[in-house]
Each structure stands twice: as C-alpha cells, then as structure tokens.
Design a protein around this motif. Sequence first.
Motif, PDB file in Angstrom:
ATOM      1  N   LYS A 152       0.816  -1.219   0.000  1.00 37.56           N
ATOM      2  CA  LYS A 152       0.000   0.000   0.000  1.00 37.56           C
ATOM      3  C   LYS A 152       0.847   1.265   0.000  1.00 37.56           C
ATOM      4  CE  LYS A 152      -4.113   1.887   2.278  1.00 37.56           C
ATOM      5  NZ  LYS A 152      -5.072   1.733   3.410  1.00 37.56           N
ATOM      6  N   TYR A 153       1.856   1.308   0.875  1.00 37.46           N
ATOM      7  CA  TYR A 153       2.720   2.486   0.996  1.00 37.46           C
ATOM      8  C   TYR A 153       4.181   2.030   0.934  1.00 37.46           C
ATOM      9  CZ  TYR A 153      -1.646   4.488   2.714  1.00 37.46           C
ATOM     10  OH  TYR A 153      -2.954   4.888   2.841  1.00 37.46           O
ATOM     11  N   PRO A 154       4.667   1.687  -0.250  1.00 37.78           N
ATOM     12  CA  PRO A 154       5.986   1.056  -0.362  1.00 37.78           C
ATOM     13  C   PRO A 154       7.149   2.015  -0.137  1.00 37.78           C
ATOM     14  CG  PRO A 154       5.056   1.457  -2.534  1.00 37.78           C
ATOM     15  CD  PRO A 154       3.979   1.820  -1.548  1.00 37.78           C
ATOM     16  N   PRO A 155       8.167   1.552   0.597  1.00 37.50           N
ATOM     17  CA  PRO A 155       9.429   2.293   0.625  1.00 37.50           C
ATOM     18  C   PRO A 155      10.062   2.285  -0.763  1.00 37.50           C
ATOM     19  CG  PRO A 155       9.326   0.656   2.401  1.00 37.50           C
ATOM     20  CD  PRO A 155       8.198   0.366   1.454  1.00 37.50           C
ATOM     21  N   CYS A 156      11.114   3.059  -0.924  1.00 36.71           N
ATOM     22  CA  CYS A 156      11.841   3.133  -2.184  1.00 36.71           C
ATOM     23  C   CYS A 156      12.221   1.731  -2.668  1.00 36.71           C
ATOM     24  CB  CYS A 156      13.096   3.985  -1.960  1.00 36.71           C
ATOM     25  SG  CYS A 156      14.264   3.998  -3.300  1.00 36.71           S
ATOM     26  N   LEU A 157      12.044   1.467  -3.961  1.00 35.93           N
ATOM     27  CA  LEU A 157      12.336   0.149  -4.521  1.00 35.93           C
ATOM     28  C   LEU A 157      13.800  -0.234  -4.310  1.00 35.93           C
ATOM     29  CD1 LEU A 157      11.548  -2.349  -6.174  1.00 35.93           C
ATOM     30  CD2 LEU A 157      11.958  -0.993  -8.256  1.00 35.93           C
ATOM     31  N   THR A 158      14.693   0.723  -4.508  1.00 35.29           N
ATOM     32  CA  THR A 158      16.110   0.444  -4.298  1.00 35.29           C
ATOM     33  C   THR A 158      16.382   0.026  -2.866  1.00 35.29           C
ATOM     34  OG1 THR A 158      16.663   2.092  -5.967  1.00 35.29           O
ATOM     35  CG2 THR A 158      18.441   1.396  -4.537  1.00 35.29           C
ATOM     36  N   TYR A 159      15.683   0.655  -1.944  1.00 38.56           N
ATOM     37  CA  TYR A 159      15.853   0.312  -0.528  1.00 38.56           C
ATOM     38  C   TYR A 159      15.406  -1.130  -0.271  1.00 38.56           C
ATOM     39  CZ  TYR A 159      15.503   0.624   4.556  1.00 38.56           C
ATOM     40  OH  TYR A 159      15.658   0.402   5.899  1.00 38.56           O
ATOM     41  N   GLN A 160      14.277  -1.509  -0.860  1.00 36.43           N
ATOM     42  CA  GLN A 160      13.787  -2.878  -0.674  1.00 36.43           C
ATOM     43  C   GLN A 160      14.789  -3.899  -1.224  1.00 36.43           C
ATOM     44  OE1 GLN A 160       9.550  -3.609  -1.603  1.00 36.43           O
ATOM     45  NE2 GLN A 160       9.382  -1.422  -2.043  1.00 36.43           N
ATOM     46  N   LYS A 161      15.363  -3.607  -2.392  1.00 36.49           N
ATOM     47  CA  LYS A 161      16.354  -4.516  -2.976  1.00 36.49           C
ATOM     48  C   LYS A 161      17.574  -4.649  -2.071  1.00 36.49           C
ATOM     49  CE  LYS A 161      15.181  -3.475  -7.811  1.00 36.49           C
ATOM     50  NZ  LYS A 161      15.677  -2.881  -9.086  1.00 36.49           N
ATOM     51  N   THR A 162      18.032  -3.516  -1.547  1.00 37.54           N
ATOM     52  CA  THR A 162      19.229  -3.528  -0.711  1.00 37.54           C
ATOM     53  C   THR A 162      18.968  -4.242   0.612  1.00 37.54           C
ATOM     54  OG1 THR A 162      19.808  -1.407  -1.698  1.00 37.54           O
ATOM     55  CG2 THR A 162      21.049  -2.064   0.240  1.00 37.54           C
ATOM     56  N   PHE A 163      17.763  -4.091   1.141  1.00 41.38           N
ATOM     57  CA  PHE A 163      17.399  -4.811   2.363  1.00 41.38           C
ATOM     58  C   PHE A 163      17.469  -6.316   2.129  1.00 41.38           C
ATOM     59  CE2 PHE A 163      14.153  -7.134   4.708  1.00 41.38           C
ATOM     60  CZ  PHE A 163      14.491  -6.842   6.023  1.00 41.38           C
ATOM     61  N   MET A 164      16.885  -6.770   1.014  1.00 43.48           N
ATOM     62  CA  MET A 164      16.878  -8.201   0.728  1.00 43.48           C
ATOM     63  C   MET A 164      18.294  -8.730   0.484  1.00 43.48           C
ATOM     64  SD  MET A 164      13.977  -9.571   1.091  1.00 43.48           S
ATOM     65  CE  MET A 164      14.421 -11.148   0.346  1.00 43.48           C
ATOM     66  N   LYS A 165      19.123  -7.927  -0.157  1.00 47.16           N
ATOM     67  CA  LYS A 165      20.509  -8.321  -0.378  1.00 47.16           C
ATOM     68  C   LYS A 165      21.236  -8.497   0.957  1.00 47.16           C
ATOM     69  CE  LYS A 165      24.686  -6.785  -2.822  1.00 47.16           C
ATOM     70  NZ  LYS A 165      25.259  -5.710  -3.671  1.00 47.16           N
ATOM     71  N   GLN A 166      21.006  -7.561   1.870  1.00 49.75           N
ATOM     72  CA  GLN A 166      21.622  -7.646   3.196  1.00 49.75           C
ATOM     73  C   GLN A 166      21.110  -8.867   3.964  1.00 49.75           C
ATOM     74  OE1 GLN A 166      23.999  -5.861   4.368  1.00 49.75           O
ATOM     75  NE2 GLN A 166      23.994  -6.263   6.570  1.00 49.75           N
ATOM     76  N   PHE A 167      19.818  -9.138   3.850  1.00 45.98           N
ATOM     77  CA  PHE A 167      19.219 -10.287   4.538  1.00 45.98           C
ATOM     78  C   PHE A 167      19.831 -11.595   4.024  1.00 45.98           C
ATOM     79  CE2 PHE A 167      15.145 -12.913   5.277  1.00 45.98           C
ATOM     80  CZ  PHE A 167      15.541 -13.245   6.570  1.00 45.98           C
ATOM     81  N   LEU A 168      19.997 -11.678   2.707  1.00 51.78           N
ATOM     82  CA  LEU A 168      20.619 -12.867   2.116  1.00 51.78           C
ATOM     83  C   LEU A 168      22.063 -13.039   2.603  1.00 51.78           C
ATOM     84  CD1 LEU A 168      19.297 -12.924  -1.554  1.00 51.78           C
ATOM     85  CD2 LEU A 168      19.328 -14.871   0.010  1.00 51.78           C
ATOM     86  N   HIS A 169      22.804 -11.943   2.663  1.00 52.14           N
ATOM     87  CA  HIS A 169      24.184 -12.005   3.161  1.00 52.14           C
ATOM     88  C   HIS A 169      24.214 -12.509   4.599  1.00 52.14           C
ATOM     89  CE1 HIS A 169      25.977  -8.963   0.070  1.00 52.14           C
ATOM     90  NE2 HIS A 169      25.736 -10.155  -0.449  1.00 52.14           N
ATOM     91  N   LEU A 170      23.242 -12.060   5.386  1.00 42.64           N
ATOM     92  CA  LEU A 170      23.158 -12.485   6.788  1.00 42.64           C
ATOM     93  C   LEU A 170      22.921 -13.993   6.880  1.00 42.64           C
ATOM     94  CD1 LEU A 170      22.958 -11.297   9.755  1.00 42.64           C
ATOM     95  CD2 LEU A 170      20.495 -11.356   9.413  1.00 42.64           C
ATOM     96  N   LEU A 171      21.998 -14.476   6.071  1.00 36.65           N
ATOM     97  CA  LEU A 171      21.692 -15.912   6.084  1.00 36.65           C
ATOM     98  C   LEU A 171      22.886 -16.743   5.603  1.00 36.65           C
ATOM     99  CD1 LEU A 171      18.070 -15.775   4.597  1.00 36.65           C
ATOM    100  CD2 LEU A 171      18.708 -16.071   6.990  1.00 36.65           C
TER     101      LEU A 171
END
Length: 419
Positions: A66-85
């Motif tokens: 409904k109220y999405p953060p910046c698309l680039t931010y979402q991509k970078t978050f997921m990249k960081q999450f994957l690195h963590l895993l």
Amino acid sequence: MMAEVGDADVEDVRQKTLRELHAQFFEMVPIRRMKWKSEVTESSELGPDVQRLVLQATVTSPLCQKYPPCLTYQKTFMKQFLHLLERFDVEICDEVYEQYTELLSQEEEEDDTLCYKTYQLPCGSPVSLQESVHLISQGTTGLSTWQAAQHLAEWSFENSHIYENRTVLELGSGLGLTGISICKQCKPTQYHFTDCHPQVIFLLAKNIELNLADGKSFLTSQHSPSRKKDVSIMKKIRRQLSLNAEAMINELGDIVEVCMSPTTPPPGEQEGIIQELLNDLADFELSTGVWNRDSELPYGTLKKDPRVSLSKLDWGQPNQELLSRLSADIILGADLVYDASIISDLVPLLKSLLTHQTLSTAPAPVAYVACTVRSEDIRDHFLYSLGKEDLKYEVVAPPCERIFHYDRSVPIEIVKIYA
C-alpha cells in the motif's frame, strides 16, 4: 539459578524483535545502520519459519504493497538479509530467493524518487508520508523528514499535557510528521500547518489528507478533473526530482542508492519541465473536494476536520490578516535554524506571534523550536537574536524514550521561547 525461558517468553521476544525490524524498514533506516537484534540473527533462530516472518514484517507486508518504501531500498534490504543468512550458513527458504528475484526484476522508475516512509506512534496509529529520497530537492529541505521533526514529535508524546485545550501553529511543517503525529497522539484543540514552498505545500496537503482525512487524497472520483490535475502535478514533481539525482550513493550509507531514471530527459529539456510544473502548480494548491479554501487568504481547513488547517506563510513578508487567523497558544518548529540567513526573518516573526494575544485572560503563547546543532555559531546567532528582540529562552529536557530510528549522532536541542 537462572530462570528457564519458556516458549511463550521466546515468542514474545521474537514478536517484539520483528516489530522493531518492521519499524526500521518502513522508516527506511539506512541499511548500514539497521539494527538486527540477536534474537533474529542467532543461527539457531534463522530457520525457514523465521525467514518467512521477516519477509512478512517487511517486503511482503500489506503495508509494503500500500505504501511502499523506495524500490532500491527494498532490494538492498533483501541483499543484506541474504548475506546475513549466508554468513550463518543456514538453509535459505525458497520464498527469500523468490522475493529477491521479483524485486530485482522490477526496474527503477521516476516514481522511485518519491516514496513512502511509515512511522509507528505510541498509540499504535501509523503515519505514512510521501517523501523525497533526496535530502535537498527543488531548492528546499522540506521534501524530506529531518531528525529534529522526529525528535520534537517524541518530546511532544512525553509532554502531551501542554497541548490539551490548546491551539497549535507549526512553522515550516515540511511533509507533516510532527504535526500529524501530534494531531493523532496528543489531540490539540486546533492545529495550523504552514510552509511557504509550493511543492512542499502540495505534498504536505496530500500527507494530511492521507493520514487525517481517511486517506481521501486526490479526491474520491478517479476521473474528476481535480484528480487528474493532482496526478499530473505529482508526476511532474517526481520527474523533476529525478533530474536532481546527480550524486550516486552506491553504498547506501546514509539514505538509499539514487539512480537516474531511465526516462530522465537530456539537460536541454529540463528547463521546460520545470516551467511546466510551475505553470501547473498554483502558489497555494489544495484539492477543493477535501479542503475548504479561503477566498482571499492562502489558507484552508480540512473538510473532514475543520480543526486542521494549512496555509502558506512567508516569514519575510507575513500577511497580517493571516497571522491573526493563525493566532495560537503554542508555536512549534523543527530544524528551522539550518541557515543563518533565515534567522533575520524567523525571529521577528516569533516575536510577533508570541506577543499577540486575542484575550487578556489567555495564557501567554510559548514556542518550542527543535534545533539540530550542526553549527554552534548558527545556534548561538539564533539565541543572540532572540535576546535582541527581548525574547526569553531556555533549553528543555530531551525526550527519554526513543520511538523513531533517526541518527542521533548530531545533538538536537529543544528551545522554549517566550516573551
């Protein structure tokens, strides 16, 4: 002997941790500063079920749709999450890969220069604001929410009694976080939002409509001329913002990666777009279906709640009739003193507002200005100018509880000012 931790306690800690992650994600806390609590980052706790919970709290949350953060931010978050895993060498569930792949397949557009940030209030109510990903856009600082606005809101939550049965005037409301938060959390009698930059006022009006008028921004009819004009203006603001994205922040250290839109026109066309926007955007643009606009003054009240008003206030040449309309018990401002050149207009305006009383029996007005102390010279010049105008001041105690997730490395002071 240490007490055993039961399943219920573990679940409670996990839910609290996920709420904290949710809050940071939707405030678009810079990825490098995002805090992943040990309850989530322990390898034993990062199984597929927890991974799905992290996705549900962030990129697959209904709020993100409904109220999405910046698309680039979402991509970078997921990249960081994957690195963590990967660092913890745990089995990564299919949903994580699928969501990251889905985000990578989406292209950056000019719309990405404006995004939503959502702030959770102590009362449980969210405040969603459409903001610019650039700190300074269109020659104004008002298209982003600054730390001092969040600090002043936190202070207000802890001092909500000062707003009881009081009229509040906010100078330089920006995109509205402080004012909307106070309206929802502290319930003042009346709240006056003000700013002077046309584009800031346009987006501020939309954010007020979104949060204080049941989300009835852009009116109700999809095909009304007013809605079409609003959408056209919003697209041009976004497109002009994309022209200003000259600096690439590839490491996402402080905000997010800013990329030039693939639809960005060549420099020769930029002036035309700017002029087009100025032609479309009136000096004080309000949707007539949502606001009652004054016929003479740059002032309007929200139809759903007339206690909420918005006006264009020029500090250097304030309209005296408008100032009379904006008479208030409490004057607020956040990050008003970021440039020494502003002080010569701001301080006389504060004096005028603080010495104007409609009723002799009413309490004397008081101002609270949150100042980010980037330069002690500018702060001292502001305080000296207050003294020259015979205004008294004192620095009040900061808020105790941290509600929002802003950078606190630069000191912020709240100055109480009175005549």
